[in-house]
Design a protein around this motif. Structure first.
Motif, PDB file in Angstrom:
ATOM      1  N   CYS A 162       0.871  -1.164   0.000  1.00 52.34           N
ATOM      2  CA  CYS A 162       0.000   0.000   0.000  1.00 52.34           C
ATOM      3  C   CYS A 162       0.913   1.220   0.000  1.00 52.34           C
ATOM      4  N   PRO A 163       0.373   2.386  -0.295  1.00 58.59           N
ATOM      5  CA  PRO A 163       1.229   3.576  -0.243  1.00 58.59           C
ATOM      6  C   PRO A 163       1.841   3.742   1.155  1.00 58.59           C
ATOM      7  N   ARG A 164       3.080   4.193   1.179  1.00 57.39           N
ATOM      8  CA  ARG A 164       3.745   4.429   2.462  1.00 57.39           C
ATOM      9  C   ARG A 164       2.991   5.510   3.219  1.00 57.39           C
ATOM     10  N   ILE A 165       2.685   5.242   4.459  1.00 57.18           N
ATOM     11  CA  ILE A 165       1.976   6.207   5.294  1.00 57.18           C
ATOM     12  C   ILE A 165       2.930   7.349   5.629  1.00 57.18           C
ATOM     13  N   GLY A 166       2.417   8.561   5.593  1.00 55.99           N
ATOM     14  CA  GLY A 166       3.246   9.721   5.907  1.00 55.99           C
ATOM     15  C   GLY A 166       3.607   9.776   7.385  1.00 55.99           C
ATOM     16  N   ASN A 167       4.664  10.493   7.673  1.00 55.38           N
ATOM     17  CA  ASN A 167       5.059  10.697   9.064  1.00 55.38           C
ATOM     18  C   ASN A 167       3.969  11.467   9.784  1.00 55.38           C
ATOM     19  N   ILE A 168       3.603  10.966  10.947  1.00 55.36           N
ATOM     20  CA  ILE A 168       2.592  11.543  11.847  1.00 55.36           C
ATOM     21  C   ILE A 168       1.359  12.039  11.076  1.00 55.36           C
ATOM     22  N   SER A 169       0.804  11.120  10.281  1.00 55.68           N
ATOM     23  CA  SER A 169      -0.454  11.343   9.555  1.00 55.68           C
ATOM     24  C   SER A 169      -1.502  10.439  10.190  1.00 55.68           C
ATOM     25  N   PRO A 170      -2.236  10.931  11.195  1.00 53.41           N
ATOM     26  CA  PRO A 170      -3.167  10.068  11.929  1.00 53.41           C
ATOM     27  C   PRO A 170      -4.288   9.531  11.039  1.00 53.41           C
ATOM     28  N   ILE A 171      -4.645   8.286  11.300  1.00 58.28           N
ATOM     29  CA  ILE A 171      -5.693   7.601  10.551  1.00 58.28           C
ATOM     30  C   ILE A 171      -6.644   6.951  11.548  1.00 58.28           C
ATOM     31  N   SER A 172      -7.927   7.151  11.341  1.00 54.24           N
ATOM     32  CA  SER A 172      -8.961   6.560  12.180  1.00 54.24           C
ATOM     33  C   SER A 172      -9.359   5.200  11.600  1.00 54.24           C
ATOM     34  N   PHE A 173      -9.400   4.191  12.451  1.00 52.93           N
ATOM     35  CA  PHE A 173      -9.861   2.850  12.084  1.00 52.93           C
ATOM     36  C   PHE A 173     -11.136   2.583  12.871  1.00 52.93           C
ATOM     37  N   ILE A 174     -12.255   2.461  12.154  1.00 52.64           N
ATOM     38  CA  ILE A 174     -13.542   2.205  12.811  1.00 52.64           C
ATOM     39  C   ILE A 174     -14.188   0.992  12.158  1.00 52.64           C
ATOM     40  N   PRO A 175     -14.554  -0.027  12.960  1.00 44.53           N
ATOM     41  CA  PRO A 175     -15.196  -1.196  12.360  1.00 44.53           C
ATOM     42  C   PRO A 175     -16.529  -0.815  11.718  1.00 44.53           C
ATOM     43  N   ASN A 176     -16.753  -1.328  10.522  1.00 47.54           N
ATOM     44  CA  ASN A 176     -18.007  -1.110   9.813  1.00 47.54           C
ATOM     45  C   ASN A 176     -18.944  -2.254  10.201  1.00 47.54           C
ATOM     46  N   GLN A 177     -20.054  -1.916  10.813  1.00 46.07           N
ATOM     47  CA  GLN A 177     -20.973  -2.946  11.329  1.00 46.07           C
ATOM     48  C   GLN A 177     -21.744  -3.651  10.217  1.00 46.07           C
ATOM     49  N   ASP A 178     -21.836  -3.046   9.043  1.00 46.65           N
ATOM     50  CA  ASP A 178     -22.646  -3.620   7.977  1.00 46.65           C
ATOM     51  C   ASP A 178     -22.008  -4.821   7.290  1.00 46.65           C
ATOM     52  N   ASN A 179     -20.697  -4.761   7.064  1.00 47.20           N
ATOM     53  CA  ASN A 179     -20.090  -5.818   6.239  1.00 47.20           C
ATOM     54  C   ASN A 179     -18.800  -6.403   6.810  1.00 47.20           C
ATOM     55  N   ASN A 180     -18.566  -6.230   8.070  1.00 44.30           N
ATOM     56  CA  ASN A 180     -17.348  -6.715   8.715  1.00 44.30           C
ATOM     57  C   ASN A 180     -16.076  -6.041   8.205  1.00 44.30           C
ATOM     58  N   GLY A 181     -16.204  -4.973   7.431  1.00 41.54           N
ATOM     59  CA  GLY A 181     -15.042  -4.231   6.971  1.00 41.54           C
ATOM     60  C   GLY A 181     -14.658  -3.143   7.968  1.00 41.54           C
ATOM     61  N   TRP A 182     -13.818  -2.241   7.522  1.00 43.50           N
ATOM     62  CA  TRP A 182     -13.350  -1.138   8.352  1.00 43.50           C
ATOM     63  C   TRP A 182     -13.471   0.164   7.584  1.00 43.50           C
ATOM     64  N   GLU A 183     -13.841   1.223   8.270  1.00 42.56           N
ATOM     65  CA  GLU A 183     -13.739   2.567   7.721  1.00 42.56           C
ATOM     66  C   GLU A 183     -12.372   3.098   8.131  1.00 42.56           C
ATOM     67  N   ILE A 184     -11.521   3.340   7.152  1.00 47.08           N
ATOM     68  CA  ILE A 184     -10.158   3.811   7.406  1.00 47.08           C
ATOM     69  C   ILE A 184     -10.077   5.216   6.830  1.00 47.08           C
ATOM     70  N   THR A 185      -9.957   6.205   7.732  1.00 47.23           N
ATOM     71  CA  THR A 185     -10.084   7.599   7.324  1.00 47.23           C
ATOM     72  C   THR A 185      -8.907   8.431   7.822  1.00 47.23           C
ATOM     73  N   PRO A 186      -8.170   9.060   6.893  1.00 46.68           N
ATOM     74  CA  PRO A 186      -7.125   9.997   7.336  1.00 46.68           C
ATOM     75  C   PRO A 186      -7.764  11.152   8.096  1.00 46.68           C
ATOM     76  N   ILE A 187      -7.109  11.582   9.162  1.00 46.74           N
ATOM     77  CA  ILE A 187      -7.613  12.668   9.992  1.00 46.74           C
ATOM     78  C   ILE A 187      -6.892  13.944   9.595  1.00 46.74           C
ATOM     79  N   LYS A 188      -7.663  14.914   9.202  1.00 48.03           N
ATOM     80  CA  LYS A 188      -7.108  16.207   8.805  1.00 48.03           C
ATOM     81  C   LYS A 188      -7.475  17.243   9.857  1.00 48.03           C
ATOM     82  N   GLU A 189      -6.705  18.308   9.877  1.00 44.13           N
ATOM     83  CA  GLU A 189      -7.004  19.417  10.781  1.00 44.13           C
ATOM     84  C   GLU A 189      -8.313  20.059  10.360  1.00 44.13           C
ATOM     85  N   SER A 190      -9.202  20.288  11.330  1.00 44.17           N
ATOM     86  CA  SER A 190     -10.481  20.933  10.992  1.00 44.17           C
ATOM     87  C   SER A 190     -10.243  22.405  10.748  1.00 44.17           C
ATOM     88  N   SER A 191     -11.066  22.949   9.857  1.00 42.90           N
ATOM     89  CA  SER A 191     -10.925  24.382   9.595  1.00 42.90           C
ATOM     90  C   SER A 191     -11.747  25.166  10.607  1.00 42.90           C
TER      91      SER A 191
END
Length: 193
Positions: A162-191
């Protein structure tokens, strides 16, 4: 191996001196570079925003790192009000004879580097550590290594490539209840407009 299905945030450590020199770090205990220290400091408001506005918490249930100083230094600057809990099992892959070599010499993940750690051993120790953390803490922050991220990608998506993850680039891992998958979402600074 299976990963316990509980939410967590993962971040790779900030830039180390080996990252800056484009060398294979692995078990080598390279500290953060000056740029890495700034990256970690700049991540603090992003991680704080996740706590305050998403989780509605004052602190992470745990800030888990590896025992290597680049992860602990990142946590120190990025989560200055938190106690850091190091886990030996969250260390980067032992690249054996390739430690300190240019990154271009890195072998495929399924290959065992000369005098290094087999992929199956790396995956087992990391998943065991993550499952230990996830079984005890409701929403942990895990600051570790790109190898840990590749293990997560392999367990969730079936490949360590997979692409190399950036230095200190937080990512949220949340289990998806519908299909046993995961929601994997990069966390960005809110405006704050």
């Amino acid at each position: 191996m299976k990963l316990i299905r509980k939410p967590f945030v993962f971040a790779r450590h900030a830039q180390s001196t080996f990252n800056a020199a484009q060398l294979i770090g692995g078990f080598t205990d390279s500290p953060l570079s000056e740029q890495g220290i700034e990256q970690a400091k700049n991540a603090a408001p992003i991680l704080s925003d996740v706590l305050n506005n998403v989780l509605h918490r004052e602190k992470w249930s745990i800030v888990a790192t590896s025992t290597l100083q680049r992860t602990q230094q990142t946590a120190f600057y990025a989560t200055p009000e938190q106690v850091i809990t190091p886990y030996e099992q969250l260390k980067e892959r032992n690249w054996g004879d390739l430690e300190g070599c240019p990154i271009a010499q890195q072998v495929g993940y399924e290959e065992t580097p000369p005098n290094g750690e087999p992929w199956s051993n790396l995956e087992a120790r990391i998943i065991n550590a993550l499952n230990d953390i996830l079984s005890q803490y409701p929403y942990p922050l895990i600051i570790a290594h790109s190898g840990v991220y590749r293990v997560l990608n392999n367990v969730i998506n079936g490949t360590p490539y997979c692409p190399r993850i950036g230095n200190i680039s937080p990512i949220s891992f949340i289990p998806n209840q519908d299909n046993n998958g995961w929601e994997i979402t990069p966390i960005k600074e809110s405006s704050n407009d």
